[in-house]
Design an enzyme around this catalytic site. Structure first.
Site, PDB file in Angstrom:
ATOM      1  N   ASP A  43      -5.310   5.181  12.567  1.00 49.75           N
ATOM      2  CA  ASP A  43      -4.718   4.574  11.377  1.00 49.75           C
ATOM      3  C   ASP A  43      -3.239   4.306  11.616  1.00 49.75           C
ATOM      4  O   ASP A  43      -2.425   5.221  11.650  1.00 49.75           O
ATOM      5  CB  ASP A  43      -4.893   5.509  10.174  1.00 49.75           C
ATOM      6  CG  ASP A  43      -4.317   4.904   8.907  1.00 49.75           C
ATOM      7  OD1 ASP A  43      -5.041   4.152   8.241  1.00 49.75           O
ATOM      8  OD2 ASP A  43      -3.130   5.164   8.601  1.00 49.75           O
ATOM      9  N   TYR A  48       5.176   1.511  10.960  1.00 52.42           N
ATOM     10  CA  TYR A  48       5.332   2.743  11.732  1.00 52.42           C
ATOM     11  C   TYR A  48       6.113   2.527  13.023  1.00 52.42           C
ATOM     12  O   TYR A  48       6.496   3.494  13.691  1.00 52.42           O
ATOM     13  CB  TYR A  48       3.965   3.355  12.058  1.00 52.42           C
ATOM     14  CG  TYR A  48       3.143   3.749  10.859  1.00 52.42           C
ATOM     15  CD1 TYR A  48       3.692   3.779   9.574  1.00 52.42           C
ATOM     16  CD2 TYR A  48       1.801   4.090  11.000  1.00 52.42           C
ATOM     17  CE1 TYR A  48       2.927   4.130   8.477  1.00 52.42           C
ATOM     18  CE2 TYR A  48       1.028   4.439   9.909  1.00 52.42           C
ATOM     19  CZ  TYR A  48       1.593   4.454   8.652  1.00 52.42           C
ATOM     20  OH  TYR A  48       0.822   4.802   7.570  1.00 52.42           O
ATOM     21  N   LYS A  77      -1.604  -2.111   8.725  1.00 53.17           N
ATOM     22  CA  LYS A  77      -1.219  -2.400   7.341  1.00 53.17           C
ATOM     23  C   LYS A  77      -0.146  -3.476   7.308  1.00 53.17           C
ATOM     24  O   LYS A  77       0.815  -3.430   8.084  1.00 53.17           O
ATOM     25  CB  LYS A  77      -0.707  -1.125   6.651  1.00 53.17           C
ATOM     26  CG  LYS A  77      -1.677   0.041   6.705  1.00 53.17           C
ATOM     27  CD  LYS A  77      -1.114   1.281   6.029  1.00 53.17           C
ATOM     28  CE  LYS A  77      -1.997   2.483   6.288  1.00 53.17           C
ATOM     29  NZ  LYS A  77      -1.855   2.995   7.662  1.00 53.17           N
ATOM     30  N   HIS A 110      -0.058  -2.612   2.517  1.00 56.61           N
ATOM     31  CA  HIS A 110       0.531  -1.274   2.574  1.00 56.61           C
ATOM     32  C   HIS A 110       1.001  -0.793   1.199  1.00 56.61           C
ATOM     33  O   HIS A 110       0.742   0.350   0.807  1.00 56.61           O
ATOM     34  CB  HIS A 110       1.695  -1.276   3.567  1.00 56.61           C
ATOM     35  CG  HIS A 110       1.975   0.050   4.176  1.00 56.61           C
ATOM     36  ND1 HIS A 110       2.511   0.210   5.432  1.00 56.61           N
ATOM     37  CD2 HIS A 110       1.802   1.307   3.716  1.00 56.61           C
ATOM     38  CE1 HIS A 110       2.651   1.491   5.704  1.00 56.61           C
ATOM     39  NE2 HIS A 110       2.232   2.176   4.673  1.00 56.61           N
TER      40      HIS A 110
END
Length: 318
Positions: A43, A48, A77, A110
């Site tokens: 994930d 990130y 996302k 997101h």
């Protein structure tokens, strides 16, 4: 590894590896090691800032014949700066390039928040940058317009399943009214301090699978030095959780994960060590009983750690 059947027809592993805050110095190796340990769901997210590293770990495992691409379930996302329909595919293409794959298995919105578009060559990922230094700036883009752009990318074969993250029930209901392709997954903050039972019941009643993030409550946010988390008793040290763990001969972490997985909710913890990877993957080896669930239900204080109100008084959860 048990799986959850999505309304898109695909199977999503019920236990995955969360890529948020994975150490950049060891990220590729951690992904590779997790695949060797048996993990298949990873994930990630554009925000990130580690998708190239995740992709490198995945490629190494594929090149060595440990897995094939079709054995893996890769989630990413769409970040807030890319909600305009003209920009959704640009962002997805960057994700596909970074991951070194032709498609993602699941692509989530997101947050239901639309920041001003920032060209990828200007800053990627932009984080909270909206082109004006530290100032927030927004675009007026309805969620359904973003969703329609995602639906086109499903039909183009670049995404297999689409879903949402950090959506309250009202926005999820509104999206369902206009969506041609239903959301396959709702990913939300979910732990004993923030249980959201009605939201989860609603999603599951509509055939939408639920994934829990931050299953350990304040732990992830303590690492970010967040005030609410620092002032909250760790779930690992909670007497109720510790007692249930002792009763079953398991760790508090396993109890927290099993509390979700036993109710059909996917979990995506991260870990830096092989023993913890194995421990997390083994959470379905025992069952909590009715009294355990009743005791954990009493811990709910509606305490949310990931709240956009803290960014710029964005009223998603007010």
């Amino acid at each position: 590894m048990p799986s959850i059947k999505l309304n898109s027809g695909y199977d999503m592993p019920a236990v995955g590896f969360g890529c948020w805050k994975v150490d950049v110095d060891t990220c590729s190796e951690q992904i590779y090691r997790a695949i060797k340990t048996g993990y298949r769901l990873f994930d990630g997210a554009e925000d990130y800032a580690n998708e190239k590293l995740v992709g490198a770990g995945v490629k190494k495992a594929i090149d060595e014949g440990i897995v094939k691409r079709e054995d893996l379930f890769l989630t990413s996302k769409l970040w807030n700066n890319y909600h305009h329909p003209d920009n959704v595919e640009k962002a997805l293409n960057r994700t596909l390039s970074d991951l070194q794959v032709d498609y993602v298995d699941l692509f989530l919105i997101h947050f239901p928040v639309t920041f001003k578009f920032v060209p990828l060559e200007e800053k990627y990922p932009p984080g909270f940058y909206c082109g004006k230094g530290d100032n927030f700036d927004y675009e007026d883009v309805p969620i359904l317009e973003t969703w329609k752009a995602l639906e086109k990318l499903v039909k183009a074969g670049k995404i297999r399943s689409i879903g949402v993250s950090n959506f309250p029930g009202a926005l999820l209901l509104d999206l369902l009214r206009g969506a041609t392709i239903k959301p396959s997954v709702l990913q939300v903050e979910h732990h004993p301090y923030l249980q959201q039972p009605r939201l989860i019941e609603f999603a599951q009643s509509r055939g939408i699978a639920v994934t829990a993030y931050s299953s350990f409550g304040p732990q992830s946010f303590v690492e970010l030095n967040q005030g609410r988390a620092l002032n909250t008793s760790p779930l690992f040290e909670n007497e109720t959780i510790k007692a249930i763990a002792a009763k079953h001969g398991k760790s508090p972490a396993q109890v927290l994960l099993r509390w979700s997985s036993q109710r059909g909710i996917a979990i995506i913890p991260k870990s830096n060590t092989v023993p913890r990877l194995l421990e997390n993957k083994d959470v379905n080896s025992f069952d909590l009983d009715e009294q355990d669930f009743a005791d954990i239900a009493k811990l709910d204080i509606n305490l949310r750690f990931n709240d956009p109100w803290d960014w710029d008084k964005i009223p998603i959860f007010v």
